[in-house]
Design a protein around this motif. Sequence first.
Motif, PDB file in Angstrom:
ATOM      1  N   PHE A   1     -45.376  61.428  62.150  1.00  0.00           N
ATOM      2  CA  PHE A   1     -44.162  60.842  62.731  1.00  0.00           C
ATOM      3  C   PHE A   1     -42.972  61.338  61.908  1.00  0.00           C
ATOM      4  N   ASP A   2     -42.234  62.286  62.470  1.00  0.00           N
ATOM      5  CA  ASP A   2     -41.139  62.880  61.695  1.00  0.00           C
ATOM      6  C   ASP A   2     -40.034  63.405  62.615  1.00  0.00           C
ATOM      7  N   PRO A   3     -39.290  62.494  63.267  1.00  0.00           N
ATOM      8  CA  PRO A   3     -38.179  62.926  64.111  1.00  0.00           C
ATOM      9  C   PRO A   3     -37.022  63.426  63.242  1.00  0.00           C
ATOM     10  N   THR A   4     -36.709  64.693  63.370  1.00  0.00           N
ATOM     11  CA  THR A   4     -35.757  65.320  62.452  1.00  0.00           C
ATOM     12  C   THR A   4     -34.299  65.021  62.779  1.00  0.00           C
ATOM     13  N   GLU A   5     -34.024  64.536  63.993  1.00  0.00           N
ATOM     14  CA  GLU A   5     -32.636  64.286  64.390  1.00  0.00           C
ATOM     15  C   GLU A   5     -32.447  62.893  64.977  1.00  0.00           C
TER      16      GLU A   5
ATOM     17  N   PRO B   1     -37.244  58.821  74.035  1.00  0.00           N
ATOM     18  CA  PRO B   1     -36.803  59.829  73.073  1.00  0.00           C
ATOM     19  C   PRO B   1     -37.868  60.903  72.864  1.00  0.00           C
ATOM     20  N   ASP B   2     -37.415  62.109  72.520  1.00  0.00           N
ATOM     21  CA  ASP B   2     -38.335  63.226  72.316  1.00  0.00           C
ATOM     22  C   ASP B   2     -38.694  63.360  70.830  1.00  0.00           C
ATOM     23  N   ARG B   3     -39.308  64.471  70.464  1.00  0.00           N
ATOM     24  CA  ARG B   3     -39.783  64.644  69.089  1.00  0.00           C
ATOM     25  C   ARG B   3     -38.655  64.828  68.085  1.00  0.00           C
ATOM     26  N   ARG B   4     -37.473  65.146  68.564  1.00  0.00           N
ATOM     27  CA  ARG B   4     -36.319  65.179  67.672  1.00  0.00           C
ATOM     28  C   ARG B   4     -35.829  63.774  67.351  1.00  0.00           C
ATOM     29  N   GLY B   5     -36.179  62.821  68.209  1.00  0.00           N
ATOM     30  CA  GLY B   5     -35.616  61.490  68.100  1.00  0.00           C
ATOM     31  C   GLY B   5     -34.361  61.339  68.932  1.00  0.00           C
ATOM     32  N   LEU B   6     -34.213  62.169  69.964  1.00  0.00           N
ATOM     33  CA  LEU B   6     -33.088  62.139  70.886  1.00  0.00           C
ATOM     34  C   LEU B   6     -33.600  62.001  72.310  1.00  0.00           C
TER      35      LEU B   6
ATOM     36  N   VAL C   1     -43.783  53.348  59.857  1.00  0.00           N
ATOM     37  CA  VAL C   1     -42.821  54.363  59.425  1.00  0.00           C
ATOM     38  C   VAL C   1     -42.741  54.472  57.913  1.00  0.00           C
ATOM     39  N   ALA C   2     -43.138  53.435  57.195  1.00  0.00           N
ATOM     40  CA  ALA C   2     -43.106  53.487  55.731  1.00  0.00           C
ATOM     41  C   ALA C   2     -44.092  54.496  55.178  1.00  0.00           C
ATOM     42  N   SER C   3     -45.075  54.884  55.975  1.00  0.00           N
ATOM     43  CA  SER C   3     -46.060  55.885  55.548  1.00  0.00           C
ATOM     44  C   SER C   3     -45.779  57.256  56.135  1.00  0.00           C
ATOM     45  N   SER C   4     -44.593  57.421  56.693  1.00  0.00           N
ATOM     46  CA  SER C   4     -44.220  58.699  57.291  1.00  0.00           C
ATOM     47  C   SER C   4     -43.181  59.404  56.414  1.00  0.00           C
ATOM     48  N   PRO C   5     -42.965  60.695  56.643  1.00  0.00           N
ATOM     49  CA  PRO C   5     -41.938  61.405  55.890  1.00  0.00           C
ATOM     50  C   PRO C   5     -40.527  61.127  56.394  1.00  0.00           C
ATOM     51  N   TRP C   6     -40.398  60.498  57.564  1.00  0.00           N
ATOM     52  CA  TRP C   6     -39.087  60.246  58.139  1.00  0.00           C
ATOM     53  C   TRP C   6     -38.264  59.338  57.228  1.00  0.00           C
ATOM     54  N   ARG C   7     -37.045  59.744  56.945  1.00  0.00           N
ATOM     55  CA  ARG C   7     -36.145  59.017  56.040  1.00  0.00           C
ATOM     56  C   ARG C   7     -36.793  58.770  54.679  1.00  0.00           C
ATOM     57  N   GLY C   8     -37.704  59.690  54.284  1.00  0.00           N
ATOM     58  CA  GLY C   8     -38.372  59.536  52.989  1.00  0.00           C
ATOM     59  C   GLY C   8     -39.235  58.296  52.902  1.00  0.00           C
ATOM     60  N   GLY C   9     -39.719  57.819  54.043  1.00  0.00           N
ATOM     61  CA  GLY C   9     -40.547  56.610  54.062  1.00  0.00           C
ATOM     62  C   GLY C   9     -39.750  55.330  53.944  1.00  0.00           C
ATOM     63  N   ARG C  10     -38.436  55.429  53.991  1.00  0.00           N
ATOM     64  CA  ARG C  10     -37.580  54.243  53.851  1.00  0.00           C
ATOM     65  C   ARG C  10     -36.840  53.912  55.149  1.00  0.00           C
ATOM     66  N   GLY C  11     -37.238  54.526  56.241  1.00  0.00           N
ATOM     67  CA  GLY C  11     -36.542  54.321  57.499  1.00  0.00           C
ATOM     68  C   GLY C  11     -37.014  53.098  58.261  1.00  0.00           C
ATOM     69  N   ASP C  12     -36.191  52.671  59.205  1.00  0.00           N
ATOM     70  CA  ASP C  12     -36.497  51.522  60.052  1.00  0.00           C
ATOM     71  C   ASP C  12     -35.848  51.786  61.416  1.00  0.00           C
ATOM     72  N   VAL C  13     -36.673  52.228  62.381  1.00  0.00           N
ATOM     73  CA  VAL C  13     -36.139  52.556  63.705  1.00  0.00           C
ATOM     74  C   VAL C  13     -35.529  51.319  64.361  1.00  0.00           C
TER      75      VAL C  13
END
Length: 423
Positions: free
Chosen positions: A43-47, A280-285, A87-99
């Motif tokens: 899980f790593d939406p880059t945008e 949303p797609d794999r970019r997160g858009l 999401v805490a176990s994902s690379p997205w936002r360095g594991g500190r993100g919250d969708v």
Amino acid sequence: MTVIPTAAQLAWQESAFGIFLHFGVNTFHGKEWSDGTLDPATFDPTELDARQWAETAAEAGAGHVILTVKHHDGFCLWPTDTTAYSVASSPWRGGRGDVVAELAEACREVGIGLGLYLSPWDRNAACYDDPKAYDAFYVRQLTELCTRYGPLTELWFDGAGSENRHYDWDAFMAVVDTHQPEAMVFNMGRPTLRWVGNEDGLAADPCWYATEATGVSIYDDRAQGLDEVRYLPPECDVPIRRHWFWQPDDLHTLKSREHLLAIWYRSVGLGAGLLLNVPPDRRGLIDTADRTRLLDFTAELRRRFAEPLRGELSPAGEGEIRVRFPGPVTFDHLQLGEGLAWGQHITGHEVLADGDPVAEGGTVGVRRVHATRTTTASELLVRFQGGGTLSSVTAYRTGHTTSPALQTQPPVITDKFDDRHPR
């Protein structure tokens, strides 16, 4: 038996239109359902831009969005304290993100409501096979969601995968009653909304709000405590493409503008609510093609209904309302509304323009839209059965004509794809 809606139910019905956002670890694997074993590191939406989601929904005229914060795979889009599968176990936002937090802030900024989908079925939770332990686990997840993100418009409980499973809905609903008492509850537990019964986005005439069953075949309504007639307006859910989660290979299934308009006439236009999935797609858009089609569809709706032609309403007799215009008006659409504060009553209706029939149908409800032949008249007479009263009758000249066979019926969907894919 007459049942009375709550103020929150009436507000939800007036709003009518929401955007579904299916998003999660499935998005990155071309999956609709996964079994809880997909690596959270994928899980790593880059945008990811939740503001784009909320702004798109607001521009489309939606009153709220509903996000799949946990689908059946158990992956959580917020950093829950209940599981590492998030999401805490994902690379997205360095594991500190919250969708969920990002979307909640975006919704507040653009002025639309936030709803959350929390699947009762969880294919990752080790405690799922222990009903008592899982009920406590689910209460903790639901409490987090109901206390961390501000007011919620709707809580969406999908019954898929829960056949013959009896959850502790009393405990779940106690969380909702305590922390989000104004939120609409979809489908399970102690619902205030019901599923329409298909994933094509289509209601039917009559469209009843009072029912003793939610119409969901995958669990026993009475076992869920629904043992009396209740006010439960239907919500029609449908994906903008064939699939619910964004997929890289189904652009050809993107519904046409005319298909989406036909869905609107056969959901909102019949007095139901519409929940259109635009994931949303794999970019997160939100995908450009999907966004463009959504906004084209809703812009056409605004165009068609931008200039209401209103007359003076007066009783014409028992079960009759007369509408007098200042002079002759030309119209091709009619919208009727029933006063619902004391429940739904109208069981049938017909409309005559200067004495000639132009539309007929069953229920009216919060709104009933008729596409008619192009007609010029100075007066309408609306006859209705079942009691109650009409709160509004509005004519429109949209320039949109229908074939004679469709003049008093909802438009037919012509580019039908097989939409029966699991949520």
